[in-house]
Write an enzyme that holds these catalytic residues in place. Sequence first.
Site, PDB file in Angstrom:
ATOM      1  N   ASN A   1     -31.448 -25.041  21.510  1.00  0.00           N
ATOM      2  CA  ASN A   1     -30.035 -24.263  22.112  1.00  0.00           C
ATOM      3  C   ASN A   1     -29.040 -25.267  22.796  1.00  0.00           C
ATOM      4  OD1 ASN A   1     -31.277 -21.657  21.761  1.00  0.00           O
ATOM      5  ND2 ASN A   1     -32.050 -21.752  23.960  1.00  0.00           N
TER       6      ASN A   1
ATOM      7  N   HIS B   1     -29.909 -30.226  18.959  1.00  0.00           N
ATOM      8  CA  HIS B   1     -28.690 -29.603  18.619  1.00  0.00           C
ATOM      9  C   HIS B   1     -27.549 -29.952  19.581  1.00  0.00           C
ATOM     10  CE1 HIS B   1     -30.462 -26.733  15.497  1.00  0.00           C
ATOM     11  NE2 HIS B   1     -30.705 -28.003  15.123  1.00  0.00           N
TER      12      HIS B   1
HETATM   13  N1  LIG Z   1     -28.205 -20.048  23.453  1.00  0.00           N
HETATM   14  C1  LIG Z   1     -27.756 -20.740  22.665  1.00  0.00           C
HETATM   15  O1  LIG Z   1     -27.552 -22.264  22.965  1.00  0.00           O
HETATM   16  C2  LIG Z   1     -27.583 -20.409  21.011  1.00  0.00           C
HETATM   17  C3  LIG Z   1     -27.417 -19.066  21.016  1.00  0.00           C
HETATM   18  C4  LIG Z   1     -27.407 -18.688  19.692  1.00  0.00           C
HETATM   19  C5  LIG Z   1     -27.660 -19.478  18.376  1.00  0.00           C
HETATM   20  N2  LIG Z   1     -27.675 -20.990  18.774  1.00  0.00           N
HETATM   21  C6  LIG Z   1     -28.014 -21.814  17.731  1.00  0.00           C
HETATM   22  O2  LIG Z   1     -28.641 -21.009  16.492  1.00  0.00           O
HETATM   23  C7  LIG Z   1     -29.233 -21.808  15.756  1.00  0.00           C
HETATM   24  C8  LIG Z   1     -30.562 -20.976  15.350  1.00  0.00           C
HETATM   25  O3  LIG Z   1     -31.705 -20.502  15.719  1.00  0.00           O
HETATM   26  P1  LIG Z   1     -32.491 -19.798  16.711  1.00  0.00           P
HETATM   27  O4  LIG Z   1     -33.752 -19.856  15.986  1.00  0.00           O
HETATM   28  O5  LIG Z   1     -32.464 -20.566  18.152  1.00  0.00           O
HETATM   29  O6  LIG Z   1     -31.835 -18.619  17.071  1.00  0.00           O
HETATM   30  P2  LIG Z   1     -31.848 -17.160  16.105  1.00  0.00           P
HETATM   31  O7  LIG Z   1     -30.778 -16.399  16.597  1.00  0.00           O
HETATM   32  O8  LIG Z   1     -31.915 -17.641  14.852  1.00  0.00           O
HETATM   33  O9  LIG Z   1     -33.188 -16.305  16.457  1.00  0.00           O
HETATM   34  C9  LIG Z   1     -33.452 -15.828  17.758  1.00  0.00           C
HETATM   35  C10 LIG Z   1     -34.958 -15.370  17.804  1.00  0.00           C
HETATM   36  O10 LIG Z   1     -34.944 -15.220  19.076  1.00  0.00           O
HETATM   37  C11 LIG Z   1     -35.803 -13.914  19.158  1.00  0.00           C
HETATM   38  N3  LIG Z   1     -35.517 -13.117  20.376  1.00  0.00           N
HETATM   39  C12 LIG Z   1     -34.572 -12.249  20.675  1.00  0.00           C
HETATM   40  N4  LIG Z   1     -34.657 -11.883  21.748  1.00  0.00           N
HETATM   41  C13 LIG Z   1     -35.580 -12.455  22.570  1.00  0.00           C
HETATM   42  C14 LIG Z   1     -36.129 -12.561  23.859  1.00  0.00           C
HETATM   43  N5  LIG Z   1     -35.519 -11.707  24.766  1.00  0.00           N
HETATM   44  N6  LIG Z   1     -37.228 -13.250  23.962  1.00  0.00           N
HETATM   45  C15 LIG Z   1     -37.716 -14.125  23.201  1.00  0.00           C
HETATM   46  N7  LIG Z   1     -37.377 -14.189  21.670  1.00  0.00           N
HETATM   47  C16 LIG Z   1     -36.247 -13.256  21.374  1.00  0.00           C
HETATM   48  C17 LIG Z   1     -35.362 -13.241  17.710  1.00  0.00           C
HETATM   49  O11 LIG Z   1     -36.450 -12.030  17.397  1.00  0.00           O
HETATM   50  C18 LIG Z   1     -35.426 -14.375  16.642  1.00  0.00           C
HETATM   51  O12 LIG Z   1     -36.453 -14.457  16.045  1.00  0.00           O
HETATM   52  C19 LIG Z   1     -29.665 -23.069  16.601  1.00  0.00           C
HETATM   53  O13 LIG Z   1     -29.057 -24.180  15.899  1.00  0.00           O
HETATM   54  C20 LIG Z   1     -29.031 -22.819  17.754  1.00  0.00           C
HETATM   55  O14 LIG Z   1     -28.373 -24.400  18.097  1.00  0.00           O
HETATM   56  C21 LIG Z   1     -27.890 -21.435  20.303  1.00  0.00           C
END
Ligand SMILES: NC(=O)c1ccc[n+]([C@@H]2O[C@H](COP(=O)([O-])OP(=O)(O)OC[C@H]3O[C@@H](n4cnc5c(N)ncnc54)[C@H](O)[C@@H]3O)[C@@H](O)[C@H]2O)c1
Length: 263
Positions: free
Chosen positions: A106, A123
Amino acid sequence: MSTAQLAELLATDPSVLFITGAGVSAASGIPTYRGVTGLYNDPDPELGLPIEELLSEAMWRARPELTWRYLRQIGEHATGARPNLAHQVIAALQRRLTRAWVLTQNVDGLHQRAGSEKLIAIHGDAADIACRACGWAHTVASYDEVQGEVPACPDCGGNLRPEVVLFDEQLPAGPVALYRREVEQRGFDVVVSVGTSHVFPYINQPVISAYYSGKATVLINPEVVRITPWSGDDELDCFRMHLKVGAVEAFGQLAREMGISIA
Ligand SMILES: NC(=O)c1ccc[n+]([C@@H]2O[C@H](COP(=O)([O-])OP(=O)(O)OC[C@H]3O[C@@H](n4cnc5c(N)ncnc54)[C@H](O)[C@@H]3O)[C@@H](O)[C@H]2O)c1
Ligand SMILES: [Zn+2]
């Protein structure tokens, strides 16, 4: 598997790696990319391109204004959000356990704001804005501080960007050094995956290594996520335990089981 079993395991003070992804921040109002509540399960409706392409280094060089549309969304969500109970309980567990690290994908800074210190933000952080042309750098409290379709560097006029890793870009040196030392060289007794869809090899590797060393591997995710090592055995899944609930529910329950109270 139940949170009671996980609580029992953590009570023995093992070394623990929490691997976190967008799902841990979903309850803070930050949309995930994929999976449940995924923002980018489908290609961009206007441009017809997948998120991996819009947020790639190649796109950033060719059409920075398109990449910035998404960077701004991410940055505004990140700087506007607050840590939730899952971030807080993870930080509390880190204080209680002798050796516990967070490896997060994140870029929202919420683990830092919840007080996690042993943290590998692999990241980067969306609040860190920089100009790679001249080295100007500034941490913003809000994205209102970076105006414009492609915000310009106040010193040299170059294109500003958040210090986050775009798809196809190299990982930052500082977090990589921590990763090598803590994850690859020392390793962990317990690896807990929270809210990630496990798309990157360096996110899967700690789970695979722990699995093959006979260690506990735990998945906290409302969906099933399978990690199949490259041995080609499609049936194998490296997670030994699955708590099929959201992160706040899992860590809230765990906190109650372990007598951790969050002020
Ligand atoms: N918050 C952030 O900083 C943020 C947000 C979106 C994406 N990203 C970026 O996205 C890329 C990819 O992937 P990722 O694997 O972190 O995310 P992803 O979006 O690919 O996957 C999210 C995962 O979280 C699960 N999920 C959804 N709600 C949930 C909950 N309440 N509790 C637990 N699990 C839950 C989903 O089933 C899924 O498997 C990373 O490079 C990241 O930097 C970051
Ligand atoms: Zn500059």
